[in-house]
Scaffold this active site. Structure first.
Site, PDB file in Angstrom:
ATOM      1  N   CYS A  11       0.807  -1.218   0.000  1.00 17.38           N
ATOM      2  CA  CYS A  11       0.000   0.000   0.000  1.00 17.38           C
ATOM      3  C   CYS A  11       0.843   1.271   0.000  1.00 17.38           C
ATOM      4  O   CYS A  11       0.387   2.318  -0.463  1.00 17.38           O
ATOM      5  CB  CYS A  11      -0.914   0.035   1.222  1.00 17.38           C
ATOM      6  SG  CYS A  11      -1.987  -1.398   1.408  1.00 17.38           S
ATOM      7  N   ILE A  12       2.054   1.214   0.521  1.00 14.66           N
ATOM      8  CA  ILE A  12       2.857   2.433   0.653  1.00 14.66           C
ATOM      9  C   ILE A  12       3.918   2.545  -0.438  1.00 14.66           C
ATOM     10  O   ILE A  12       4.749   3.463  -0.404  1.00 14.66           O
ATOM     11  CB  ILE A  12       3.515   2.542   2.043  1.00 14.66           C
ATOM     12  CG1 ILE A  12       4.601   1.481   2.253  1.00 14.66           C
ATOM     13  CG2 ILE A  12       2.465   2.450   3.136  1.00 14.66           C
ATOM     14  CD1 ILE A  12       5.415   1.694   3.532  1.00 14.66           C
TER      15      ILE A  12
END
Length: 339
Positions: A330-331
């Protein structure tokens, strides 16, 4: 959109900044800064990392990040690069041609707590920084809401792309058409939902990148909750059935390998969505989520090593990331190598 296992030019990330997502109090904030930094330092052992940093955090970023991490200054509020940043695509007809798809980002459906208006501009900023074509889209979508096999198939979730808080007038046909126009997807496979925790107030409403991922067009890794006391025990089996039916209807022989969840079932908030599926494939390696469970983390490393032959699997503690709403995938956002 190439497969994530294809060679990368670099990985893009965004450094945390103070606000609701990072947390209250010095200890919570430091934990968040340290978690993002640890992921960047793990990736840079395999490939370059470029970090977008808000002006308010430049001094901290320079202090915490090694000199191997490139820093670029730009205003941000949220810092989940997979979701707010561009999705990179290549043009097979023009070798070396890279483009950046700029989805509309509204903070996962414009919840009351999200700060997203600055980060909504990051997709275009990155594309223009690289000097590549920016492909505008009117679809509200996030990079964590899609997974591709690199051969034309995209995994989607009904509760993400058809979310009325995102795309109130969309239907499957319109979404599939936009996926074809932007990322070259010729086949959309729809899952009905995501994991249970992802429907909490701070969730994404069912991102696929915590549920299932292609390691090749013939192989999918699927989150597998093995404890029947957890609601995702039923969810993971439901999703397996949907994938099996989708591949069978297309005459595709795709192996689905379960990636068992760690043993922890709950935290102070409720049912956890800790998932080893939310990893990042990098050049020669895999950056895997760890959850402080030696046996479960080691089992996940073994499965990932078998699924990605020839790559070294490195585990980074992802609990501080999941506490804030996501994981390693996600990052991060991979920029494919071209030319």
């Amino acid at each position: 959109m190439p497969a994530e296992t294809d060679p990368h030019e670099r990985t893009w990330m965004a450094f945390p900044r103070e606000g609701f997502t990072l947390g209250e109090g010095a200890d919570e904030r430091e934990e968040g800064y340290a978690a993002w930094t640890a992921v960047a330092h793990a990736i840079v052992e395999f490939e370059p990392v470029t970090m977008v940093v808000d002006p308010t955090e430049m001094s901290r970023a320079r202090r915490m990040l090694s000199g191997d991490v490139e820093i670029i200054e730009a205003p941000i509020d949220e810092f989940w690069m997979r979701d707010m940043g561009p999705t990179f695509v290549v043009d097979d007809a023009r070798p070396g041609a890279l483009a950046a798809v700029d989805w509309i980002f509204n903070g996962w459906g414009a919840p009351h707590w999200a700060e997203w208006r600055k980060s909504a501009l990051v997709g275009r900023f990155v594309g223009e920084h690289l000097g590549v074509e920016v492909i505008d889209s009117l679809l509200v979508n996030e990079g964590g809401g899609i997974h591709v096999d690199g051969a034309g198939t995209v995994l989607l979730t009904e509760t993400v792309q058809l979310d009325p808080r995102r795309n109130p007038f969309a239907d499957k046909a319109r979404v599939a058409s936009e996926m074809a126009r932007t990322i070259g997807a010729t086949d959309a496979i729809w899952l009905s939902r995501g994991l249970t925790r992802d429907y909490d107030d701070m969730g994404t409403n069912g991102h696929v990148d915590i549920v299932a991922t292609f390691t090749s067009p013939e192989h999918v890794l699927l989150h597998e909750q093995q404890n029947p006391d957890h609601p995702d025990f039923a969810v993971s089996r439901q999703i397996r059935g949907e994938l099996e039916a989708a591949f069978a209807s297309r005459g595709r022989d795709v192996t689905i390998t379960g990636l068992p969840a760690p043993d922890t079932l709950r935290d102070d908030t409720g049912w956890v969505d800790w998932s080893y599926v939310n990893h990042l494939a990098v050049n020669g390696g895999v950056i895997a989520c760890g959850f402080g469970e030696d046996a479960a983390d080691a089992r996940a490393r073994d499965i990932l090593a078998a699924a990605y032959p020839g790559r070294r699997v490195v585990t980074v503690d992802a609990r501080p990331l999941f506490d804030r709403g996501g994981g390693i995938h996600c990052i991060t956002q991979q920029q494919p190598a071209v030319g």
